[in-house]
Write a protein that holds these residues in place. Structure first.
Motif, PDB file in Angstrom:
ATOM      1  N   THR A 136      19.062  -1.258 -12.846  1.00  0.00           N
ATOM      2  CA  THR A 136      18.822   0.059 -13.429  1.00  0.00           C
ATOM      3  C   THR A 136      17.344   0.392 -13.341  1.00  0.00           C
ATOM      4  O   THR A 136      16.498  -0.488 -13.196  1.00  0.00           O
ATOM      5  CB  THR A 136      19.240   0.102 -14.912  1.00  0.00           C
ATOM      6  N   MET A 137      17.028   1.685 -13.425  1.00  0.00           N
ATOM      7  CA  MET A 137      15.636   2.121 -13.392  1.00  0.00           C
ATOM      8  C   MET A 137      14.936   1.704 -14.687  1.00  0.00           C
ATOM      9  O   MET A 137      15.564   1.500 -15.712  1.00  0.00           O
ATOM     10  CB  MET A 137      15.575   3.638 -13.244  1.00  0.00           C
ATOM     11  N   GLY A 138      13.617   1.619 -14.605  1.00  0.00           N
ATOM     12  CA  GLY A 138      12.831   1.283 -15.783  1.00  0.00           C
ATOM     13  C   GLY A 138      12.301  -0.137 -15.777  1.00  0.00           C
ATOM     14  O   GLY A 138      11.597  -0.529 -16.698  1.00  0.00           O
ATOM     15  N   LEU A 139      12.618  -0.910 -14.740  1.00  0.00           N
ATOM     16  CA  LEU A 139      12.125  -2.274 -14.657  1.00  0.00           C
ATOM     17  C   LEU A 139      10.697  -2.266 -14.119  1.00  0.00           C
ATOM     18  O   LEU A 139      10.185  -1.260 -13.639  1.00  0.00           O
ATOM     19  CB  LEU A 139      13.035  -3.107 -13.759  1.00  0.00           C
ATOM     20  N   ARG A 140      10.026  -3.418 -14.190  1.00  0.00           N
ATOM     21  CA  ARG A 140       8.671  -3.603 -13.659  1.00  0.00           C
ATOM     22  C   ARG A 140       7.690  -2.606 -14.267  1.00  0.00           C
ATOM     23  O   ARG A 140       6.929  -1.937 -13.569  1.00  0.00           O
ATOM     24  CB  ARG A 140       8.677  -3.481 -12.135  1.00  0.00           C
ATOM     25  N   GLY A 141       7.719  -2.485 -15.557  1.00  0.00           N
ATOM     26  CA  GLY A 141       6.759  -1.635 -16.247  1.00  0.00           C
ATOM     27  C   GLY A 141       7.151  -0.191 -16.351  1.00  0.00           C
ATOM     28  O   GLY A 141       6.419   0.604 -16.938  1.00  0.00           O
ATOM     29  N   GLY A 142       8.278   0.215 -15.789  1.00  0.00           N
ATOM     30  CA  GLY A 142       8.717   1.594 -15.865  1.00  0.00           C
ATOM     31  C   GLY A 142       9.340   1.903 -17.213  1.00  0.00           C
ATOM     32  O   GLY A 142       9.543   1.036 -18.055  1.00  0.00           O
ATOM     33  N   ASN A 143       9.650   3.171 -17.397  1.00  0.00           N
ATOM     34  CA  ASN A 143      10.243   3.611 -18.650  1.00  0.00           C
ATOM     35  C   ASN A 143      11.753   3.706 -18.503  1.00  0.00           C
ATOM     36  O   ASN A 143      12.259   4.230 -17.510  1.00  0.00           O
ATOM     37  CB  ASN A 143       9.662   4.976 -19.049  1.00  0.00           C
ATOM     38  N   SER A 144      12.462   3.234 -19.498  1.00  0.00           N
ATOM     39  CA  SER A 144      13.924   3.178 -19.413  1.00  0.00           C
ATOM     40  C   SER A 144      14.579   4.562 -19.481  1.00  0.00           C
ATOM     41  O   SER A 144      15.746   4.704 -19.133  1.00  0.00           O
ATOM     42  CB  SER A 144      14.475   2.288 -20.536  1.00  0.00           C
ATOM     43  N   VAL A 145      13.841   5.571 -19.960  1.00  0.00           N
ATOM     44  CA  VAL A 145      14.415   6.914 -20.062  1.00  0.00           C
ATOM     45  C   VAL A 145      14.056   7.780 -18.859  1.00  0.00           C
ATOM     46  O   VAL A 145      14.315   8.987 -18.865  1.00  0.00           O
ATOM     47  CB  VAL A 145      13.954   7.613 -21.356  1.00  0.00           C
ATOM     48  N   PHE A 146      13.477   7.167 -17.841  1.00  0.00           N
ATOM     49  CA  PHE A 146      13.044   7.930 -16.673  1.00  0.00           C
ATOM     50  C   PHE A 146      14.196   8.677 -16.019  1.00  0.00           C
ATOM     51  O   PHE A 146      14.058   9.845 -15.635  1.00  0.00           O
ATOM     52  CB  PHE A 146      12.380   6.988 -15.664  1.00  0.00           C
ATOM     53  N   CYS A 147      15.346   8.023 -15.889  1.00  0.00           N
ATOM     54  CA  CYS A 147      16.502   8.654 -15.235  1.00  0.00           C
ATOM     55  C   CYS A 147      17.000   9.852 -16.033  1.00  0.00           C
ATOM     56  O   CYS A 147      17.290  10.914 -15.461  1.00  0.00           O
ATOM     57  CB  CYS A 147      17.626   7.638 -15.075  1.00  0.00           C
ATOM     58  N   LEU A 148      17.105   9.684 -17.327  1.00  0.00           N
ATOM     59  CA  LEU A 148      17.585  10.773 -18.172  1.00  0.00           C
ATOM     60  C   LEU A 148      16.621  11.951 -18.146  1.00  0.00           C
ATOM     61  O   LEU A 148      17.037  13.110 -18.035  1.00  0.00           O
ATOM     62  CB  LEU A 148      17.772  10.282 -19.608  1.00  0.00           C
ATOM     63  N   VAL A 149      15.327  11.661 -18.225  1.00  0.00           N
ATOM     64  CA  VAL A 149      14.324  12.729 -18.190  1.00  0.00           C
ATOM     65  C   VAL A 149      14.376  13.462 -16.852  1.00  0.00           C
ATOM     66  O   VAL A 149      14.313  14.696 -16.802  1.00  0.00           O
ATOM     67  CB  VAL A 149      12.916  12.147 -18.437  1.00  0.00           C
ATOM     68  N   SER A 150      14.508  12.715 -15.762  1.00  0.00           N
ATOM     69  CA  SER A 150      14.596  13.336 -14.440  1.00  0.00           C
ATOM     70  C   SER A 150      15.836  14.215 -14.326  1.00  0.00           C
ATOM     71  O   SER A 150      15.793  15.291 -13.717  1.00  0.00           O
ATOM     72  CB  SER A 150      14.621  12.250 -13.358  1.00  0.00           C
ATOM     73  N   SER A 151      16.938  13.790 -14.911  1.00  0.00           N
ATOM     74  CA  SER A 151      18.166  14.581 -14.878  1.00  0.00           C
ATOM     75  C   SER A 151      18.007  15.885 -15.649  1.00  0.00           C
ATOM     76  O   SER A 151      18.457  16.945 -15.200  1.00  0.00           O
ATOM     77  CB  SER A 151      19.327  13.765 -15.451  1.00  0.00           C
ATOM     78  N   ILE A 152      17.357  15.814 -16.802  1.00  0.00           N
ATOM     79  CA  ILE A 152      17.140  17.028 -17.594  1.00  0.00           C
ATOM     80  C   ILE A 152      16.211  17.981 -16.860  1.00  0.00           C
ATOM     81  O   ILE A 152      16.441  19.198 -16.827  1.00  0.00           O
ATOM     82  CB  ILE A 152      16.564  16.663 -18.977  1.00  0.00           C
ATOM     83  N   PHE A 153      15.172  17.431 -16.237  1.00  0.00           N
ATOM     84  CA  PHE A 153      14.265  18.265 -15.454  1.00  0.00           C
ATOM     85  C   PHE A 153      15.013  18.952 -14.308  1.00  0.00           C
ATOM     86  O   PHE A 153      14.777  20.127 -14.002  1.00  0.00           O
ATOM     87  CB  PHE A 153      13.132  17.420 -14.884  1.00  0.00           C
TER      88      PHE A 153
END
Length: 243
Positions: A136-153
């Motif tokens: 899933t997205m958010g690994l290696r220092g990323g944010n776990s809500v990145f996918c959801l935020v991108s979808s809303i955008f």
């Protein structure tokens, strides 16, 4: 878990647009043609933006590339308007019972949805491919809500393209330069705001883009002749005086 996240993000981003397509466009072949044509024009704008990106040495300044991309998209929005106006008479002959021939704002609505859908697909398709697995997205220092935020955008961007198309086409029809300037400026502001996502200012950027979307939507709603019942009620009420 990855399948659930993929499904949720996909429906968040494209669910409203898909519903609009099914309800208002799918059953009319003329509307489908206009939708596909407008999607193709957005692809052309992406192609020309990419060519300019490789020609000019501006890769160190992403914000300049964003400005250039917005300018190219608005130019192709104008080219699409010219094409649709030239083809409008022929479309009316083949669409006697279609709302395209009876409502001047339907051309802008349908073409705006095509613009927005193609823009949303290209902005989110790589993220959805990663969400699908094996991780899933958010690994290696990323944010776990990145996918959801991108979808809303993405969902907000699709709506914005519809609103921008209504305003831009109306501005061209009435030679209202303020409307066209508003479309370009708001498009540029929204695109530049997204650059702050790299600093994880998700709440701030979402709030700003959502506010712009609501304001632009209300503006397009009024331009298209829409009226809110509670506003009409207040306008129809006669003021009383106390002697």
């Amino acid at each position: 878990m990855t399948l659930m996240e993929f499904t949720g993000c996909t429906l968040t981003a494209f669910g409203p647009a898909l519903s609009m397509f099914i309800i208002t466009i799918m059953n009319d072949p003329v509307r489908v043609i206009i939708l596909i044509a407008s999607s193709f024009f957005w692809l052309l704008s992406l192609l020309f933006s990419s060519i300019l990106w490789f020609i000019f040495p501006i890769k160190e300044y992403i914000w300049v590339g964003v400005c250039l991309s917005v300018l190219v998209q608005e130019l192709f929005r104008y080219f699409l308007y010219i094409l649709l106006r030239k083809a409008e008479r022929g479309l009316k002959q083949f669409a006697v019972h279609s709302f395209v021939s009876s409502n001047k704002h339907m051309l802008s609505y349908v073409s705006g949805l095509g613009f927005g859908l193609m823009s949303g697909l290209f902005s989110l398709i790589n993220i959805l491919a990663e969400v699908g697995g094996p991780g899933t997205m958010g690994l290696r220092g990323g944010n776990s809500v990145f996918c959801l935020v991108s979808s809303i955008f993405t969902a907000l961007t699709i709506f914005l393209h519809i609103f921008w198309q209504v305003l831009f086409f109306h501005g061209l029809n009435t030679e209202n330069k303020k409307l066209m300037s508003y479309v370009f400026c708001s498009h540029l502001i929204v695109s530049e705001i997204t650059l702050f996502n790299q600093y994880y200012y998700y709440v701030l950027t979402l709030s700003l883009v959502f506010t712009i979307t609501m304001g632009t939507g209300f503006y397009a709603f009024k331009i298209a002749g829409g009226q809110l019942p509670f506003l009409n009620k207040n306008q129809n009420e006669t003021p009383t005086t106390i002697n």
